[in-house]
Design a protein around this motif. Sequence first.
Motif, PDB file in Angstrom:
ATOM      1  N   SER A  94       0.873  -1.184   0.000  1.00 34.93           N
ATOM      2  CA  SER A  94       0.000   0.000   0.000  1.00 34.93           C
ATOM      3  C   SER A  94       0.906   1.228   0.000  1.00 34.93           C
ATOM      4  O   SER A  94       2.118   1.104   0.223  1.00 34.93           O
ATOM      5  CB  SER A  94      -0.834  -0.010   1.276  1.00 34.93           C
ATOM      6  N   PRO A  95       0.370   2.432  -0.192  1.00 35.76           N
ATOM      7  CA  PRO A  95       1.250   3.611  -0.129  1.00 35.76           C
ATOM      8  C   PRO A  95       2.011   3.696   1.195  1.00 35.76           C
ATOM      9  O   PRO A  95       3.227   3.929   1.200  1.00 35.76           O
ATOM     10  CB  PRO A  95       0.268   4.784  -0.288  1.00 35.76           C
ATOM     11  N   VAL A  96       1.334   3.457   2.312  1.00 35.63           N
ATOM     12  CA  VAL A  96       2.012   3.525   3.619  1.00 35.63           C
ATOM     13  C   VAL A  96       3.006   2.375   3.761  1.00 35.63           C
ATOM     14  O   VAL A  96       4.161   2.561   4.161  1.00 35.63           O
ATOM     15  CB  VAL A  96       0.994   3.508   4.784  1.00 35.63           C
ATOM     16  N   ASP A 115       5.442  -4.521  -4.502  1.00 41.64           N
ATOM     17  CA  ASP A 115       4.317  -4.981  -5.322  1.00 41.64           C
ATOM     18  C   ASP A 115       4.539  -6.401  -5.858  1.00 41.64           C
ATOM     19  O   ASP A 115       4.307  -6.675  -7.030  1.00 41.64           O
ATOM     20  CB  ASP A 115       4.082  -3.988  -6.478  1.00 41.64           C
ATOM     21  N   CYS A 116       5.000  -7.300  -4.994  1.00 47.76           N
ATOM     22  CA  CYS A 116       5.254  -8.684  -5.419  1.00 47.76           C
ATOM     23  C   CYS A 116       3.944  -9.460  -5.521  1.00 47.76           C
ATOM     24  O   CYS A 116       2.968  -9.164  -4.817  1.00 47.76           O
ATOM     25  CB  CYS A 116       6.158  -9.390  -4.412  1.00 47.76           C
ATOM     26  N   LEU A 117       3.965 -10.479  -6.373  1.00 50.09           N
ATOM     27  CA  LEU A 117       2.778 -11.328  -6.541  1.00 50.09           C
ATOM     28  C   LEU A 117       2.916 -12.629  -5.771  1.00 50.09           C
ATOM     29  O   LEU A 117       1.927 -13.272  -5.441  1.00 50.09           O
ATOM     30  CB  LEU A 117       2.557 -11.643  -8.023  1.00 50.09           C
ATOM     31  N   THR A 195      -7.156  -0.076  -3.847  1.00 45.38           N
ATOM     32  CA  THR A 195      -6.122  -1.107  -3.762  1.00 45.38           C
ATOM     33  C   THR A 195      -6.399  -2.132  -2.661  1.00 45.38           C
ATOM     34  O   THR A 195      -5.869  -3.231  -2.675  1.00 45.38           O
ATOM     35  CB  THR A 195      -4.734  -0.485  -3.526  1.00 45.38           C
ATOM     36  N   GLU A 196      -7.235  -1.759  -1.713  1.00 43.11           N
ATOM     37  CA  GLU A 196      -7.532  -2.676  -0.596  1.00 43.11           C
ATOM     38  C   GLU A 196      -8.835  -3.436  -0.826  1.00 43.11           C
ATOM     39  O   GLU A 196      -9.112  -4.402  -0.128  1.00 43.11           O
ATOM     40  CB  GLU A 196      -7.705  -1.860   0.691  1.00 43.11           C
TER      41      GLU A 196
END
Length: 318
Positions: A94-96, A115-117, A195-196
């Motif tokens: 997330s941004p934080v 940003d891993c999958l 995003t959440e």
Amino acid sequence: MTKIGVFIETGDKAVKESVLGVITAAASGGEVVGFVLDGNARAYSEMLGAYGVSRLVNLSAPDTDFGMQPEAAGSVLALGAKAHDIDALLGVGSPVGNDILARAAVALQAPMALDCLDMDFDTREIKKSHFSGKAIAAFGMGEGVFVASLRPNVMEPVEKTVPCEVVDLDVSPDTEVRLIVKTLEKGNEDVKDLTEASVIITGGRPMGAAENFSILDACAGRLGAAVGASRAAVDAGYASHAMQVGQTGKIVSPKLYIACGLSGSVQHFAGMKTSKVIVAINTDKDAPIFTKSDYGIIADLFEVVPELTRVLEERRAG
Ligand SMILES: Cc1cc2nc3c(=O)[nH]c(=O)nc-3n(C[C@H](O)[C@H](O)[C@H](O)COP(=O)(O)OP(=O)(O)OC[C@H]3O[C@@H](n4cnc5c(N)ncnc54)[C@H](O)[C@@H]3O)c2cc1C
């Protein structure tokens, strides 16, 4: 035994739901140690123990509000990771999460991937999406501790109850604090963070006007969904850029993605490709979006969406 640290991101004195998927990823690699920065570790221990966190570190620093001092937060998180001999440090992308983890990675002098999958702790390999989602790249994370954030919702949380002990660690940040956030203004609390979100309903160019997004808002209210938009809808002024999904917007990974009047461009797909189930509503049976969807509805969104809302309302009432 391998020890995986997880930055427990919180908001309004509650653990963010997407942290649970990160804990599940961590639990696949070894013992999970959670790090809490808001001082409420004791209130979270039972809930986090149910997902496999065996130790919860309540981090604090004299006269420091971590929410307002991200440099201090990153430094203290790194000190916590060192004190507890962590092999890898994870968090939500997330941004934080990305902000604090990046600062911790610098303090730890550790390699970092955001940003891993997916990740494998035995081979120390992480996977990331590349070229607008057309390729998945695997990276080796080298020797020593590494830091990684996981795309929200890519990992389904799985319960795994363990006893969870809470320990306190009060340390001073070992970095100069140059950045202090003065005020934080909350956005519209009715607007869910894309995003959440575990369900997203998105409008494309045919929405035609900002007011027409109200039909998506109504449906989203019934589904507990967030509302997104294509770039065409954003560029036309129907929706804010914060709602844009895609290569130049938000990257999302919900359980359900409902695309209303979207052609299915590669740039849009780059932002929602990892959705678990994609439903497309489009009047054109040959629209490319149908080749990328799990379910397709060939119809006018202005008929289907209000009907869907009506059925959901009926079900709720019944
Ligand atoms: C560098 C770059 C970056 C970009 N980044 C992004 C990005 O981040 N996100 C993004 O979305 N785009 C992005 N784009 C733009 C992208 O290429 C497309 O132009 C855009 O995604 C198209 O938006 P759309 O699907 O809403 O509109 P369109 O392509 O116009 O598609 C509209 C669809 O709606 C259907 N339709 C029409 N009326 C109805 C109706 N009443 N009911 C149901 N269906 C209907 C049509 O059949 C059509 O398939 C980017 C482009 C570039 C070059």
